[in-house]
Motif scaffolding. Structure first.
Motif, short mmCIF file in Angstrom:
data_model
loop_
_atom_site.label_atom_id
_atom_site.label_comp_id
_atom_site.label_asym_id
_atom_site.label_seq_id
_atom_site.Cartn_x
_atom_site.Cartn_y
_atom_site.Cartn_z
N ASN A 97 -24.54 23.85 48.34
CA ASN A 97 -25.43 24.77 48.78
C ASN A 97 -25.75 25.07 50.21
N VAL A 98 -25.52 26.28 50.81
CA VAL A 98 -25.64 26.48 52.08
C VAL A 98 -26.47 27.44 52.40
N GLU A 99 -27.46 27.21 53.33
CA GLU A 99 -28.47 28.17 53.93
C GLU A 99 -28.11 28.25 55.42
N ALA A 100 -27.29 29.21 55.90
CA ALA A 100 -26.72 29.39 57.16
C ALA A 100 -26.69 30.68 57.28
N PRO A 101 -27.71 31.63 58.03
CA PRO A 101 -27.71 32.82 58.05
C PRO A 101 -26.66 33.30 59.00
N GLN A 102 -26.38 32.27 60.28
CA GLN A 102 -25.59 32.82 61.21
C GLN A 102 -24.07 32.33 61.11
#
Length: 527
Positions: free
Chosen positions: A256-261
């Motif tokens: 799971n990846v939360e990385a908006p950039q």
């Protein structure tokens, strides 16, 4: 006269090397072992103490039969080193117990002398690395690899590394989700074969799902390698500044990846399910390689998350999998509205029948971006390129060896002729037979080696040519000039081999006039 001239020349060359600045000599010494660097102190007064001011220390137990000898060696080095010189890098590779005195001594010395880069490779048997010693205000780069036949080292949050920007951990048990918060300036993180401690359920006593949590506000580059569902089930990544993510050989249930950039994503040789948060809209480059356990439905779900991608690279097996399950995408619009380039290449080395990429699959990728370019790299093209690279390497290597051998043979022939002129022949027939035998032995060796190399060159050229014929016109036209140049170079090389044999034949051993005279007037009467 000659020996004095050689000695003078050696002194001049030695002075040239000694006249180099200290930092250049330090670079030279850093490419050899610490023991060898110390041995240079016997060269001259200029070299006597130069090793003591090296900013790089590389300790290894390799080459020491007993660890107590290595421990004395470490004590001697650290006690004699010039402490006024900044210590930039320390490497330690050791076997035995991690609690040995020399381990703590080296780590303490490194941190007390403001080391900036530290590499530790441990083959410790049972005990853990003294992580509590990892406290430094100066350390910027840390690589920690622990090989153990019993267990990996358990890493907890007892360290304090405020200046650390790059961290590479291999074969480590991460026992604290809050570990990386103790490295507030961390930007580059690599986890290789790492795991978390197995937790048991209070109710059933069975092992619970193992989570690896990576949370950091400044993390820019993250690499996950060789993670297995046997040790980690779920990886959670929360990094608002993350730009580059590499997932290689990972077989966990989900990432799971939360990385908006996030801008660049590489997934190589794994079957993990990757979930990107909905706010990942800056994705520019995606390189996806999955060649085993292909699941069309999972692939479609993954591709739909790359809606903002501009440059997409997929392996051919993914496209073939979609082509065999077109019903999954037949009623779906293309999600790639910003796509500029699509590249498809085969991940497996073996040659398969022609790729079956349906028009429907091609439209799924390109319909929303009609200006996007499609590049198909075929297996034949990859194989041909690899063969040309191998053949070029062989030709370069053989040329160097041939030049050396030719020079050696020519020098040997000159010396033999000089020896024949300066010495009196004592046994004409015996020497003559030995000379002829040696000549034919050399000629046979040259001929056999030339035949073997020629056959290999012809075989590789023929295989390359057959692969090029299989290619479409565009890639074949692109590769044809490279093949033509390589063919001409190979042809020249084979001509040179033939010339070498001819020259060798022209230099066959002949009787000198002195030999003819001796044979015509034997010193002993014939029986």
């Amino acid at each position: 006269m000659g020996s004095r001239h050689d000695a003078k020349r050696m002194n001049v060359e030695g002075d040239r090397l000694s006249s180099l600045p200290d930092d250049l000599i330090h670079k030279i010494l850093s490419s050899i072992s610490l023991k060898q660097a110390i041995e240079t102190s016997s060269l001259s007064s200029r070299w006597r103490y130069i090793w003591t001011s090296m900013p790089y220390l590389d300790f290894s137990t390799e080459g020491f039969s007993k660890l107590n000898k290595f421990s004395k060696f470490v004590t001697n080095i650290l006690s004699r080193r010039n402490n006024q010189v900044q210590l930039s890098s320390v490497k330690l590779s050791f076997r035995g117990k991690a609690t040995q005195v020399f381990v703590k001594r080296i780590l303490n010395y490194a941190f007390s002398h403001n080391v900036e880069q530290l590499t530790v490779v441990s083959f410790a048997l049972k005990d853990d690395i003294p992580i509590n010693l990892f406290s430094s205000q100066s350390l910027k780069h840390l690589m920690l690899t622990l090989y153990s036949s019993y267990k990996s080292c358990t890493l907890t949050s007892t360290w304090d590394l405020p200046a650390l920007t790059t961290l590479c951990l291999s074969l480590i048990i991460l026992d604290d989700d809050d570990l990386f918060s103790h490295c507030p300036n961390l930007k580059n993180l690599t986890l290789n074969c790492c795991q978390t401690k197995i937790r048991l359920s209070e109710k059933s006593g069975e092992s619970e799902e193992s989570h690896l949590n990576i949370c950091h506000s400044k993390l820019s580059n993250l690499t996950l390698e060789d993670l297995s569902c046997y040790v980690v089930n779920v990886v959670n990544v929360e990094a608002p500044q993350l730009k580059n993510l590499i997932i290689r050989k990972c077989y966990v249930d989900v990432v799971n990846v939360e990385a908006p950039q996030l801008k660049n994503l590489i997934i190589r040789k794994g079957y993990s399910s990757v979930n990107l948060s909905a706010d990942v809209l800056s994705l520019e480059k995606v390189d996806l390689t999955i060649s085993y356990r292909l699941n069309a439905q999972a692939i479609v779900g993954l591709l739909q998350q790359f809606r903002s991608v501009k440059f997409l690279t997929l392996n051919l097996e993914i496209v073939e999998c979609l082509s065999s399950s077109v019903e999954l995408i037949s009623h779906q619009p293309s999600p790639f509205a910003t796509l500029k380039s699509l590249k498809i290449y085969p991940a497996r080395k073996e040659l398969h029948p022609k790729a079956n990429v349906s028009t429907l699959v091609e439209n799924y990728f390109l319909d929303s971006s009609p200006g996007a370019t499609l590049t198909m790299v075929l297996r034949e093209e990859i194989r041909a390129n690899k063969l040309m690279e191998e053949l070029q390497g062989l030709l370069d290597q053989w040329k160097v060896n041939n030049d050396k051998n030719t020079a050696s043979v020519d020098q040997g022939q000159v010396e033999n002729q000089r020896a024949q002129q300066e010495t009196i022949i004592e046994s004409q027939s015996g020497e003559r037979l030995t000379q002829i035998k040696s000549y034919w032995s050399d000629l046979t060796k040259w001929s056999e080696e030339g035949h073997k190399r020629t056959c290999l060159i012809i075989s590789m050229l023929q295989e390359i040519e057959s692969l090029l014929i299989e290619l479409p016109a565009s890639p074949r036209a692109k590769m044809q000039p490279m093949y033509s140049c390589l063919y001409a170079e190979a042809d020249t090389f084979m001509d040179n081999m033939i010339d070498h044999v001819r020259i060798h034949c022209d230099k066959k051993p002949r009787r000198s006039s002195a030999q003819c005279h001796e044979l015509a007037t034997p010193s002993q009467p014939l029986p």
